[in-house]
Design a protein around this motif. Structure first.
Motif, PDB file in Angstrom:
ATOM      1  N   PHE A 155       0.860  -1.177   0.000  1.00 17.59           N
ATOM      2  CA  PHE A 155       0.000   0.000   0.000  1.00 17.59           C
ATOM      3  C   PHE A 155       0.900   1.231   0.000  1.00 17.59           C
ATOM      4  O   PHE A 155       2.049   1.180   0.444  1.00 17.59           O
ATOM      5  CB  PHE A 155      -0.887   0.046   1.249  1.00 17.59           C
ATOM      6  CG  PHE A 155      -1.813  -1.125   1.412  1.00 17.59           C
ATOM      7  CD1 PHE A 155      -3.098  -1.092   0.907  1.00 17.59           C
ATOM      8  CD2 PHE A 155      -1.399  -2.261   2.092  1.00 17.59           C
ATOM      9  CE1 PHE A 155      -3.956  -2.163   1.070  1.00 17.59           C
ATOM     10  CE2 PHE A 155      -2.248  -3.339   2.260  1.00 17.59           C
ATOM     11  CZ  PHE A 155      -3.533  -3.289   1.744  1.00 17.59           C
ATOM     12  N   TYR A 156       0.340   2.357  -0.453  1.00 15.73           N
ATOM     13  CA  TYR A 156       1.053   3.625  -0.383  1.00 15.73           C
ATOM     14  C   TYR A 156       0.271   4.593   0.500  1.00 15.73           C
ATOM     15  O   TYR A 156      -0.951   4.714   0.376  1.00 15.73           O
ATOM     16  CB  TYR A 156       1.232   4.235  -1.774  1.00 15.73           C
ATOM     17  CG  TYR A 156       2.272   3.529  -2.606  1.00 15.73           C
ATOM     18  CD1 TYR A 156       3.627   3.704  -2.358  1.00 15.73           C
ATOM     19  CD2 TYR A 156       1.899   2.674  -3.637  1.00 15.73           C
ATOM     20  CE1 TYR A 156       4.586   3.050  -3.110  1.00 15.73           C
ATOM     21  CE2 TYR A 156       2.851   2.017  -4.398  1.00 15.73           C
ATOM     22  CZ  TYR A 156       4.190   2.212  -4.131  1.00 15.73           C
ATOM     23  OH  TYR A 156       5.134   1.555  -4.874  1.00 15.73           O
ATOM     24  N   GLY A 157       0.975   5.258   1.397  1.00 15.80           N
ATOM     25  CA  GLY A 157       0.315   6.202   2.288  1.00 15.80           C
ATOM     26  C   GLY A 157       1.319   6.834   3.227  1.00 15.80           C
ATOM     27  O   GLY A 157       2.475   7.058   2.871  1.00 15.80           O
ATOM     28  N   ARG A 158       0.872   7.077   4.462  1.00 17.89           N
ATOM     29  CA  ARG A 158       1.737   7.709   5.455  1.00 17.89           C
ATOM     30  C   ARG A 158       1.522   7.089   6.832  1.00 17.89           C
ATOM     31  O   ARG A 158       0.409   6.692   7.173  1.00 17.89           O
ATOM     32  CB  ARG A 158       1.466   9.214   5.530  1.00 17.89           C
ATOM     33  CG  ARG A 158       1.993   9.991   4.341  1.00 17.89           C
ATOM     34  CD  ARG A 158       2.028  11.464   4.621  1.00 17.89           C
ATOM     35  NE  ARG A 158       2.667  12.199   3.540  1.00 17.89           N
ATOM     36  CZ  ARG A 158       2.932  13.496   3.585  1.00 17.89           C
ATOM     37  NH1 ARG A 158       2.609  14.200   4.656  1.00 17.89           N
ATOM     38  NH2 ARG A 158       3.522  14.094   2.564  1.00 17.89           N
ATOM     39  N   VAL A 159       2.599   7.052   7.594  1.00 20.11           N
ATOM     40  CA  VAL A 159       2.523   6.619   8.988  1.00 20.11           C
ATOM     41  C   VAL A 159       1.951   7.773   9.799  1.00 20.11           C
ATOM     42  O   VAL A 159       2.506   8.872   9.813  1.00 20.11           O
ATOM     43  CB  VAL A 159       3.911   6.222   9.520  1.00 20.11           C
ATOM     44  CG1 VAL A 159       3.821   5.810  10.988  1.00 20.11           C
ATOM     45  CG2 VAL A 159       4.505   5.101   8.676  1.00 20.11           C
ATOM     46  N   ARG A 160       0.841   7.528  10.462  1.00 22.00           N
ATOM     47  CA  ARG A 160       0.176   8.581  11.229  1.00 22.00           C
ATOM     48  C   ARG A 160       0.318   8.406  12.738  1.00 22.00           C
ATOM     49  O   ARG A 160       0.046   9.336  13.495  1.00 22.00           O
ATOM     50  CB  ARG A 160      -1.315   8.604  10.874  1.00 22.00           C
ATOM     51  CG  ARG A 160      -1.623   8.883   9.417  1.00 22.00           C
ATOM     52  CD  ARG A 160      -1.138  10.242   8.968  1.00 22.00           C
ATOM     53  NE  ARG A 160      -1.759  10.642   7.704  1.00 22.00           N
ATOM     54  CZ  ARG A 160      -1.382  11.681   6.980  1.00 22.00           C
ATOM     55  NH1 ARG A 160      -0.373  12.415   7.385  1.00 22.00           N
ATOM     56  NH2 ARG A 160      -2.002  11.977   5.854  1.00 22.00           N
ATOM     57  N   ARG A 161       0.737   7.219  13.151  1.00 24.84           N
ATOM     58  CA  ARG A 161       0.850   6.976  14.590  1.00 24.84           C
ATOM     59  C   ARG A 161       1.907   5.903  14.829  1.00 24.84           C
ATOM     60  O   ARG A 161       1.927   4.874  14.153  1.00 24.84           O
ATOM     61  CB  ARG A 161      -0.498   6.530  15.157  1.00 24.84           C
ATOM     62  CG  ARG A 161      -0.519   6.297  16.666  1.00 24.84           C
ATOM     63  CD  ARG A 161      -1.919   5.880  17.106  1.00 24.84           C
ATOM     64  NE  ARG A 161      -2.000   5.599  18.526  1.00 24.84           N
ATOM     65  CZ  ARG A 161      -2.214   6.514  19.456  1.00 24.84           C
ATOM     66  NH1 ARG A 161      -2.362   7.775  19.101  1.00 24.84           N
ATOM     67  NH2 ARG A 161      -2.285   6.190  20.733  1.00 24.84           N
TER      68      ARG A 161
END
Length: 299
Positions: free
Chosen positions: A114-120
């Motif tokens: 998946f592509y995205g961002r680490v938010r926590r």
């Protein structure tokens, strides 16, 4: 990028977790249907709601894990610091449009991402750190709802002398040829083994003028009104979060696209399809390179 060679391994932002690592994974909710962005509209003159288009939003993936280094609190502290460094990567966090990857090795299938961002990325408690045990709570927002294959496919094509028009031009002189007699031997065949269309990235290297690229099965085309000299190139990225045209790595060439060229519609359909392109080049040295990842609905 680490190799995922064991089932249930996960790599988030370059940090490997799961079997064979200090990070023990308990559960990973969020791999189901992405959040929906409903376009429903209330009926203005009566009961009920008119159903609109439902778009997929992001996948909110949560990783319930823990650091386990029995009897070695220093190693547990090092693993926790590595987790925090991964989540704080400035190249992703401080750049608009930048994404990182979440790679998953599920049983019975190759690794996908998946592509995205680490938010926590947080330690729930450090009360048991002295014993080498730190429970963790990680959150990853997959901003692109598509599941991508971990292996990137690629294809490099010389200039296609064929045309997408039909018929002959007079005068017709024997012998008459219509290109390659067996279409299966033409060099532009692509295979998307997934069940969703894949968004590719293209690079055209000069010298070339006025290139036009299209996918035969869909008819979708990208046409550029520009000229590239020797050593120059233009990159076209149709992927979510990018969708730009850049010349020589820094200058925008978005205005060179024709009005009918839609980056958001230039997709490689599931199965086998043919990529073709034409342009003006008298040296026969120009090349078109295309890369993509097979796209899936689920892991």
């Amino acid at each position: 990028m680490a190799e995922l060679n064991k089932d249930f391994q996960i790599e988030v932002g370059g940090l490997l977790m799961g079997p064979g690592t200090p990070y023990v994974i308990a559960d990973v909710p969020g791999f189901g249907t992405p959040d929906l962005r409903s376009q429903d509209v209330d009926s203005p003159a009566g009961d009920g709601v008119f159903p609109g288009v439902d778009y997929y939003g992001m996948r909110a993936v949560r990783i319930e894990a823990a650091i386990r280094t029995p009897g070695d609190p220093a190693a547990a502290a090092d693993a926790l610091a590595a987790l925090h460094r991964m989540a704080a990567t400035a190249a992703v966090r401080k750049k608009a449009g930048a994404l990182t990857s979440l790679r998953v090795k599920w049983p019975g299938r190759p690794a996908r991402r998946f592509y995205g961002r680490v938010r926590r990325a947080e330690a729930i408690t450090t009360a048991q750190l002295i014993h080498g045990w730190v429970p963790l709570d990680l959150g990853f927002d997959a901003l692109d709802s598509t599941v991508h294959d971990d292996v990137e496919q690629s294809l490099v094509l010389p200039l296609d002398i064929s045309q997408d028009a039909f018929g002959f031009k007079a005068p017709v002189i024997a012998p008459i040829t219509t290109g390659v007699s067996n279409p299966a031997t033409r060099p532009g065949w692509m295979t998307n083994r997934g069940d969703l269309p894949a968004f590719p990235k293209l690079r055209i290297s000069g010298p070339v003028a006025n290139p036009r690229v299209w996918i035969a099965e869909t008819g979708k085309a990208l046409q550029l009104a520009l000229t590239l000299g020797p050593g120059e190139y233009v990159e076209i990225d149709t992927r979510l979060g990018a969708r730009w045209v850049v010349k020589n790595g820094f200058g925008s060439a978005q205005t060179a696209l024709s009005t009918s060229s839609r980056l958001d519609q230039f997709q490689i359909p599931p199965g086998r399809s043919e990529l073709r392109w034409t342009a003006t080049d008298y040296t026969n040295t120009t090349r078109l390179a295309i890369t993509w990842r097979d796209a899936y609905t689920a892991l």
